[in-house]
Design an enzyme around this catalytic site. Structure first.
Site, PDB file in Angstrom:
ATOM      1  N   GLU A   1       0.820  -1.211   0.000  1.00 22.40           N
ATOM      2  CA  GLU A   1       0.000   0.000   0.000  1.00 22.40           C
ATOM      3  C   GLU A   1       0.857   1.266   0.000  1.00 22.40           C
ATOM      4  O   GLU A   1       1.833   1.369   0.747  1.00 22.40           O
ATOM      5  CB  GLU A   1      -0.923   0.006   1.233  1.00 22.40           C
ATOM      6  CG  GLU A   1      -1.879   1.181   1.266  1.00 22.40           C
ATOM      7  CD  GLU A   1      -2.856   1.119   2.430  1.00 22.40           C
ATOM      8  OE1 GLU A   1      -3.887   1.812   2.378  1.00 22.40           O
ATOM      9  OE2 GLU A   1      -2.597   0.378   3.401  1.00 22.40           O
TER      10      GLU A   1
ATOM     11  N   LYS B   1      -8.676   4.986  -3.461  1.00 24.60           N
ATOM     12  CA  LYS B   1      -9.430   4.479  -2.323  1.00 24.60           C
ATOM     13  C   LYS B   1     -10.661   5.336  -2.092  1.00 24.60           C
ATOM     14  O   LYS B   1     -10.572   6.563  -2.001  1.00 24.60           O
ATOM     15  CB  LYS B   1      -8.540   4.462  -1.077  1.00 24.60           C
ATOM     16  CG  LYS B   1      -9.144   3.726   0.117  1.00 24.60           C
ATOM     17  CD  LYS B   1      -8.143   3.650   1.260  1.00 24.60           C
ATOM     18  CE  LYS B   1      -8.694   2.833   2.427  1.00 24.60           C
ATOM     19  NZ  LYS B   1      -7.730   2.760   3.544  1.00 24.60           N
TER      20      LYS B   1
ATOM     21  N   CYS C   1      -6.363  -2.005   1.328  1.00 20.84           N
ATOM     22  CA  CYS C   1      -6.518  -2.143   2.769  1.00 20.84           C
ATOM     23  C   CYS C   1      -7.978  -2.320   3.182  1.00 20.84           C
ATOM     24  O   CYS C   1      -8.674  -3.188   2.667  1.00 20.84           O
ATOM     25  CB  CYS C   1      -5.857  -0.946   3.460  1.00 20.84           C
ATOM     26  SG  CYS C   1      -5.340  -1.277   5.171  1.00 20.84           S
TER      27      CYS C   1
END
Length: 327
Positions: free
Chosen positions: A57, A147, A181
């Protein structure tokens, strides 16, 4: 780029895909040096036969782990200093900053999943996003997914993305989808990928908990897909000595900030590779895509095990822009 899917032709994928899961740390807050590390690690993985190479990430140029330690209010000035370093080391996809990674993907005939701290290059030009860039083996950007919503303190660092990149891409090595995540905990985000026939799920993460292992296994069962969790093994000594407030935030140089624990889960099964803790290494897994077909015989969440007459699921994948200029 910007959510456009490049199908790389309609060639039938190979049934066996070798995946490299990178667990090395980045060169924190140094874009050029981190990109050099990406190229070096990608070449090493390709030398070992990897066709899909996955990085952790926000790898370019580092997950903002200090955010968990900064105090709201009291550390506002310090947070601003560190954020400026993040902006300076981020990636603007409107430029050629990521070109060396595109070049190595093409040269080594590999798909590279490269998470970045992305700096918006068209509007505003200063907001950062937690983005996953999927690069095809032809050296083009197949997809950029930001994200959708940051987690906890991350909301003071990253903006929220749209769904223009919430999609699966066809590659010669399988149909790949990715969520960063804890976005992987969002059932509807996962469903959007299942609905497009995802065979390989990739989640670059900072979560090295036992609960994350359970999440990766659940997705392998729910989606009937290969499920890869990729986290960097990061030691306090990897944090730059000149980071503002370093002595306050990271007083123990022997501390593991993230243990890694990257893992590869088989469709409707368990781990075939990893988790590996506190080791800066690369994991390799040979993934048989025919196992995806076999797993869906019993449970296909987007097919025979769905009730479209009961559930009406829609995804808005239009690019969200702050302004439209009519000249």
């Amino acid at each position: 780029m910007g959510g456009e899917t490049n199908r790389q032709g309609d060639a039938k994928p190979t049934m066996q895909t070798r995946i490299a899961v990178i667990q090395h740390p980045p060169v924190y807050l140094d874009r050029s040096a981190t990109i050099d590390r990406v190229v070096m690690l990608a070449n090493e993985a390709a030398d070992n036969g990897a066709q899909v190479i996955v990085f952790p990430e926000a790898f370019v140029s580092g997950y903002p782990t200090w955010g968990w330690r900064l105090r709201p209010g009291n550390d506002m000035s310090l947070a601003g200093e560190i954020h400026q370093r993040m902006v300076e080391s981020s990636v603007d996809l409107e430029t050629d900053q990521l070109q060396p990674v595109l070049d190595v993907a093409k040269r080594r005939n590999a798909v590279i999943v490269c998470p970045i701290n992305e700096r918006e290059g068209r509007f505003g030009r200063n907001t950062l996003y937690n983005a996953i860039v999927t690069i095809g083996n032809d050296g083009t950007i197949l997809n950029r997914h930001r994200k959708l919503i940051a987690t906890n303190h991350e909301r003071t660092i990253w903006g929220g993305g749209d769904a223009s990149g919430l999609r699966v891409v066809q590659t010669p090595y399988g149909r790949i989808g990715s969520l960063p995540c804890w976005e992987a905990l969002m059932p509807l985000a996962r469903m959007a990928l299942y609905a497009e026939g995802m065979e390989i799920f990739i989640s670059p993460t900072w979560d090295a908990s036992d609960g994350w292992q359970a999440t990766m296994q659940h997705i392998a069962r729910e989606g009937g897909c290969w499920s890869i969790g990729c986290a960097a093994a990061v030691h306090a000594s990897d944090i730059p000595k000149d980071l503002p407030g370093r002595a306050q935030l990271f007083p123990d140089d022997d501390e593991w900030l993230c243990a890694g624990k990257s893992v590869v889960m088989a469709p409707f099964g368990g781990a075939i590779c990893g988790p590996v803790a506190k080791e800066k290494t690369t994991l390799y897994a040979d993934c048989d895509l025919e196992q995806v077909n076999r797993a869906h015989r019993s449970f296909d969440v987007a097919g025979h095990y769905n009730r479209t007459d009961v559930f009406d699921f829609r995804v808005n994948r239009q690019r969200s822009e702050p302004a439209k200029f009519l000249d």
